[in-house]
Design a protein around this motif. Structure first.
Motif, PDB file in Angstrom:
ATOM      1  N   GLY A  64      31.021  38.733  16.259  1.00 56.55           N
ATOM      2  CA  GLY A  64      29.767  39.243  15.697  1.00 56.55           C
ATOM      3  C   GLY A  64      28.872  39.844  16.768  1.00 56.55           C
ATOM      4  N   ARG A  65      28.805  39.177  17.913  1.00 53.62           N
ATOM      5  CA  ARG A  65      28.000  39.694  19.025  1.00 53.62           C
ATOM      6  C   ARG A  65      28.575  41.013  19.528  1.00 53.62           C
ATOM      7  N   THR A  66      29.893  41.097  19.619  1.00 54.64           N
ATOM      8  CA  THR A  66      30.539  42.337  20.068  1.00 54.64           C
ATOM      9  C   THR A  66      30.310  43.445  19.052  1.00 54.64           C
ATOM     10  N   ALA A  67      30.392  43.115  17.766  1.00 60.03           N
ATOM     11  CA  ALA A  67      30.149  44.125  16.723  1.00 60.03           C
ATOM     12  C   ALA A  67      28.708  44.617  16.778  1.00 60.03           C
ATOM     13  N   TRP A  68      27.789  43.710  17.121  1.00 57.58           N
ATOM     14  CA  TRP A  68      26.377  44.096  17.213  1.00 57.58           C
ATOM     15  C   TRP A  68      26.166  45.122  18.328  1.00 57.58           C
ATOM     16  N   THR A  69      26.899  44.976  19.421  1.00 59.77           N
ATOM     17  CA  THR A  69      26.766  45.939  20.520  1.00 59.77           C
ATOM     18  C   THR A  69      27.294  47.315  20.116  1.00 59.77           C
ATOM     19  N   LEU A  70      28.148  47.355  19.110  1.00 59.12           N
ATOM     20  CA  LEU A  70      28.703  48.634  18.659  1.00 59.12           C
ATOM     21  C   LEU A  70      27.699  49.463  17.864  1.00 59.12           C
TER      22      LEU A  70
ATOM     23  N   GLN B  37      35.692  50.671  24.832  1.00 59.53           N
ATOM     24  CA  GLN B  37      35.849  49.314  25.361  1.00 59.53           C
ATOM     25  C   GLN B  37      35.311  48.236  24.420  1.00 59.53           C
ATOM     26  N   PRO B  38      34.083  48.370  23.871  1.00 59.82           N
ATOM     27  CA  PRO B  38      33.619  47.335  22.933  1.00 59.82           C
ATOM     28  C   PRO B  38      34.491  47.254  21.669  1.00 59.82           C
ATOM     29  N   LEU B  39      34.987  48.393  21.206  1.00 58.62           N
ATOM     30  CA  LEU B  39      35.877  48.377  20.038  1.00 58.62           C
ATOM     31  C   LEU B  39      37.162  47.617  20.346  1.00 58.62           C
TER      32      LEU B  39
ATOM     33  N   ASP C 145      40.427  42.755  19.909  1.00 54.81           N
ATOM     34  CA  ASP C 145      41.067  41.677  20.659  1.00 54.81           C
ATOM     35  C   ASP C 145      40.591  40.312  20.165  1.00 54.81           C
ATOM     36  N   VAL C 146      39.283  40.160  19.989  1.00 56.43           N
ATOM     37  CA  VAL C 146      38.717  38.886  19.538  1.00 56.43           C
ATOM     38  C   VAL C 146      39.137  38.594  18.094  1.00 56.43           C
ATOM     39  N   LEU C 147      39.127  39.618  17.233  1.00 59.28           N
ATOM     40  CA  LEU C 147      39.506  39.396  15.839  1.00 59.28           C
ATOM     41  C   LEU C 147      40.977  39.000  15.713  1.00 59.28           C
TER      42      LEU C 147
ATOM     43  N   LYS D  20      48.686  42.185  19.340  1.00 61.59           N
ATOM     44  CA  LYS D  20      47.450  42.153  20.144  1.00 61.59           C
ATOM     45  C   LYS D  20      47.728  42.699  21.544  1.00 61.59           C
ATOM     46  N   GLU D  21      48.824  42.266  22.133  1.00 68.44           N
ATOM     47  CA  GLU D  21      49.159  42.716  23.490  1.00 68.44           C
ATOM     48  C   GLU D  21      49.547  44.193  23.500  1.00 68.44           C
ATOM     49  N   ILE D  22      50.211  44.658  22.455  1.00 69.33           N
ATOM     50  CA  ILE D  22      50.563  46.084  22.356  1.00 69.33           C
ATOM     51  C   ILE D  22      49.307  46.938  22.325  1.00 69.33           C
ATOM     52  N   VAL D  23      48.296  46.496  21.578  1.00 69.49           N
ATOM     53  CA  VAL D  23      47.035  47.245  21.506  1.00 69.49           C
ATOM     54  C   VAL D  23      46.388  47.332  22.883  1.00 69.49           C
TER      55      VAL D  23
END
Length: 174
Positions: free
Chosen positions: A52-58, A65-67, A72-74, A111-114
């Motif tokens: 949620g905090r990362t999405a808020w920065t978007l 990078q934030p995306l 990654d977190v999701l 996740k690692e492929i991304v």
């Protein structure tokens, strides 16, 4: 229906801890599973807050990078929730079920492929580094395919009747 003969070996308790010891181990096992489940729930909630905090920065900046961090977190949340499902299934069925762990492997590999894809995009033209990233992505892709095939085969196997059930082998094969 034919009545079974009395088997004197069934009257002998199995070797080991005895009833009280087995019950104590069962309780200890449940306590450990409950602790694992609690920690997984706490981890999932903490990761959701981080997402949620990362999405808020978007909201102010749609940078790459934030995306990537959000994705990654999701995906990590999905992994934790699948682990929680695996624990719940293990407690309910009293056996270790393989499929949730296969799903976790698929999610972790994706996740690692991304992450590697974004890294590879940043090192295009750098020869060996780029080639290494591409090989890692290929190996992870093969791993995802193998885990998927294994999951499919496992589901097929679970749908088959157990030996001795369902009549003749010809009827089961049909």
């Amino acid at each position: 229906m034919a009545q079974r003969r009395h088997d004197p070996e069934r009257d002998v308790p199995p070797p080991g801890f005895g009833r009280a010891g087995t019950r104590a181990l069962e309780i200890a096992e449940n306590v450990v599973y409950a602790g694992i489940a609690l920690l997984l729930v706490v981890a999932a909630l903490a990761l959701l807050v981080l997402a949620g905090r990362t999405a808020w920065t978007l909201t102010g900046d749609l940078a790459e990078q934030p995306l990537l961090e959000l994705l990654d977190v999701l995906l990590l949340v999905f992994i934790v929730v699948e682990l929680l499902f695996a624990v719940r299934t293990t407690v309910e069925k009293r056996e270790l079920v393989a499929e949730p762990f296969l799903v976790i492997g698929v999610i972790a590999s994706i996740k690692e492929i991304v992450v590697l894809s974004v890294e590879a995009a940043g090192v295009v033209g750098e020869g060996a580094v780029f080639t290494d990233r591409m090989v890692e992505i290929a190996v992870l892709g093969v791993l995802v395919a193998l885990l998927g095939i294994t999951s499919l085969l496992l589901r097929r196997k679970e749908r088959e009747p157990d030996e001795g059930e369902g009549g003749t082998p010809e009827a089961r094969a049909a």
